[in-house]
Design a protein around this motif. Sequence first.
Motif, short mmCIF file in Angstrom:
data_model
loop_
_atom_site.label_atom_id
_atom_site.label_comp_id
_atom_site.label_asym_id
_atom_site.label_seq_id
_atom_site.Cartn_x
_atom_site.Cartn_y
_atom_site.Cartn_z
N SER A 50 0.83 -1.21 0.00
CA SER A 50 0.00 0.00 0.00
C SER A 50 0.87 1.25 0.00
N LEU A 51 1.86 1.27 0.88
CA LEU A 51 2.76 2.42 0.97
C LEU A 51 3.54 2.59 -0.33
N TRP A 52 3.97 1.48 -0.90
CA TRP A 52 4.73 1.53 -2.16
C TRP A 52 3.88 2.11 -3.27
N LEU A 53 2.65 1.63 -3.40
CA LEU A 53 1.79 2.05 -4.51
C LEU A 53 1.34 3.50 -4.38
N ILE A 54 0.97 3.91 -3.18
CA ILE A 54 0.50 5.29 -2.98
C ILE A 54 1.62 6.28 -3.28
N THR A 55 2.81 5.98 -2.81
CA THR A 55 3.92 6.92 -3.00
C THR A 55 4.50 6.88 -4.41
N ALA A 56 4.07 5.89 -5.21
CA ALA A 56 4.54 5.81 -6.60
C ALA A 56 3.59 6.48 -7.58
N GLN A 57 2.53 7.08 -7.07
CA GLN A 57 1.56 7.75 -7.94
C GLN A 57 2.14 9.04 -8.53
N LYS A 58 1.58 9.44 -9.65
CA LYS A 58 1.95 10.74 -10.22
C LYS A 58 1.39 11.87 -9.36
N THR A 61 -3.93 15.80 -6.73
CA THR A 61 -4.56 16.17 -5.47
C THR A 61 -4.75 14.94 -4.59
N THR A 62 -5.12 13.82 -5.22
CA THR A 62 -5.31 12.57 -4.47
C THR A 62 -4.02 12.14 -3.79
N LYS A 63 -2.90 12.20 -4.52
CA LYS A 63 -1.63 11.80 -3.92
C LYS A 63 -1.27 12.72 -2.76
N THR A 64 -1.53 14.01 -2.90
CA THR A 64 -1.23 14.95 -1.82
C THR A 64 -2.04 14.63 -0.57
N LEU A 65 -3.33 14.38 -0.78
CA LEU A 65 -4.20 14.05 0.36
C LEU A 65 -3.75 12.76 1.05
N LEU A 66 -3.45 11.75 0.25
CA LEU A 66 -3.02 10.48 0.81
C LEU A 66 -1.68 10.61 1.53
N PHE A 67 -0.80 11.44 0.99
CA PHE A 67 0.48 11.68 1.65
C PHE A 67 0.27 12.31 3.02
N LEU A 68 -0.63 13.26 3.10
CA LEU A 68 -0.91 13.91 4.38
C LEU A 68 -1.46 12.91 5.39
N VAL A 69 -2.34 12.02 4.92
CA VAL A 69 -2.90 10.99 5.79
C VAL A 69 -1.79 10.08 6.31
N LEU A 138 4.92 2.26 -14.41
CA LEU A 138 3.72 1.62 -13.85
C LEU A 138 2.63 1.57 -14.91
N PRO A 139 1.84 0.49 -14.96
CA PRO A 139 0.72 0.44 -15.89
C PRO A 139 -0.31 1.52 -15.58
N HIS A 140 -1.09 1.87 -16.57
CA HIS A 140 -2.04 2.98 -16.42
C HIS A 140 -3.03 2.74 -15.28
N ASN A 145 -6.67 7.18 -9.51
CA ASN A 145 -7.01 7.65 -8.17
C ASN A 145 -7.75 6.57 -7.37
N LYS A 146 -8.59 5.80 -8.08
CA LYS A 146 -9.34 4.75 -7.38
C LYS A 146 -8.40 3.71 -6.78
N ILE A 147 -7.40 3.30 -7.53
CA ILE A 147 -6.44 2.32 -7.03
C ILE A 147 -5.67 2.90 -5.83
N ALA A 148 -5.33 4.18 -5.91
CA ALA A 148 -4.60 4.81 -4.81
C ALA A 148 -5.43 4.80 -3.52
N TRP A 149 -6.72 5.15 -3.65
CA TRP A 149 -7.58 5.14 -2.47
C TRP A 149 -7.78 3.72 -1.95
N LEU A 150 -7.97 2.78 -2.86
CA LEU A 150 -8.14 1.38 -2.45
C LEU A 150 -6.90 0.85 -1.75
N ALA A 151 -5.74 1.32 -2.19
CA ALA A 151 -4.48 0.88 -1.57
C ALA A 151 -4.43 1.27 -0.10
#
Length: 536
Positions: A50-58, A61-69, A138-140, A145-151
């Motif tokens: 989960s940590l790997w996938l979230i931090t590998a996102q482009k 706004t979603t990545k920023t929010l998840l990083f803060l969390v 990474l594949p598309h 964003n959905k995959i990032a939130w699910l992670a």
Amino acid sequence: MMSREKLIHSLAVFVVIAMTNWKIVDRLQQLDSWFAWSAYLFLFVLSYGSLWLITAQKKSTTKTLLFLVLIVSGFFGFSHEVISEQFLSMHFIETSMQENAHGFSVLQTYGAEVIYSWVIIIVGMVLLYLTGESIHTLPHWARSNKIAWLALIVPVILQSGLLYARGGKGLSGQPYQISSLSYVSFYAFYQMIFDDKLERQTLTDKPIAQPLVEDVILVVGESVRGDWLDINKDKGVATNIKPLTPYLSNFGVAASATNCSASTNLILRTATGVDAPVVASKINPFLWEYAKANGFKTVYIDAQMDSLNFQNYMQESEVAFIDMWLQFPDLKEFEKDAAAGAKIASLMNNGVREFIFVQKMGAHFPYSNKYPHDEDEREHEETFVTATKEKLKGTRWQQEYLKAVGWSVSQFFKPLLDVDFSSTFLIYTSDHGQSLQLTDRMKSTHCNEGRVSPDEGKVPLFIVTGQQHWLQLAQKNVPAAMNQMSHYQVGETIKQVLGFESKAPSLFEPPQNKPRFISNFNVRYGEKVIWNDINQ
């Protein structure tokens, strides 16, 4: 084949997890079956992925929010581990919700640890941000964003499920970037869906006698070790209590109800006995109600808080039974206990029946601002030597604690030394003790979970009264009760003095139980209460 960027990012995630979860090795050593190993490794790999996938996102706004969390979650768990050297737990989560009024005191006391934790978390997350940004293969679907939130959501749901299945346990040693969020999410969900909504009972008991005293006073100190006061040991911390010896019934070192402020104060305010205290404290009527039922005016002196802020499980429904609520917002912290003592002196013998509950400032951390700076010249070397049975002066923070205790107790009683106690009944104790380790760095001194140091529950307990009936009853019981009593006899004693029938053991009767305290008051999720004997 894994690209160079992915390999670097994978190593970075592992390093960050290791940097911010020191006790992983301790947890691995505790696993005692293949099932425990399997469950732990499954959740660990899931959190890692989960940590790997979230931090590998482009960048988004979603990545920023998840990083803060992830930053907040990681900081919450890691700072707790740095300060207490213990795993995060549901006990700590629930206790924090009730002790949040003292959040600033935590920052004052453990500021260096908090800053250190924050820096490590930020540096680690910046590292993951940079290594994650370098990945372009990474594949598309994996960058949506959905995959990032699910992670994030999937491991949180699974970990919360484990907490439910294991009675609030099972996540020790899991990466705090995810597990802290799981703890908080589970707590919120449990409160909303499963929490037992116990209804507090209305007082139905009727007084059976007219009170023999005009003033009934219960004084609760803060973090005062009973075995270090001069009334309980040679060369102990000076307290100003000895001039009251003719009126004193000293039960020596007693056991607090629990090793946390909030739960102990609730148990005392609800006159809770030793039978099923966790539930009883949530349904028993308050002492205020007993007092008002027999014609007493109720007074709450709070020397800790300002602006009428609630603490220690107090709510609006309880405040309705309090006639006068006094605080000292304009005074320095080390001046408040003296002000509380002076206020009690002014209320005594004024022709009005009063039940007074006093929440002293005491020796609440940080200790250094609980006494004036000219006290720094005093060294409690003899006290520390005799208390620890070692030829050590103690570290700076231990000396500060002794000074805080000496100042707060002696200054509180100073205005009461020349007051007539013939129509007053006063009980003095503390909410819990302190575990003062012989270390340079101050660790968690109380409110720890499980089998804890007996010192966390060692408190003073004595009665001051000049009313002969109650004085004789108390003094008659002192020889049998010395160092054997607990808070669970205090409420029943107050009820008797207020004019109500005795239904359980009090301080006027020989002890029927060992002096024990609870170290997991927030016991739910199928757990059992853990009792600790102060004499072990």
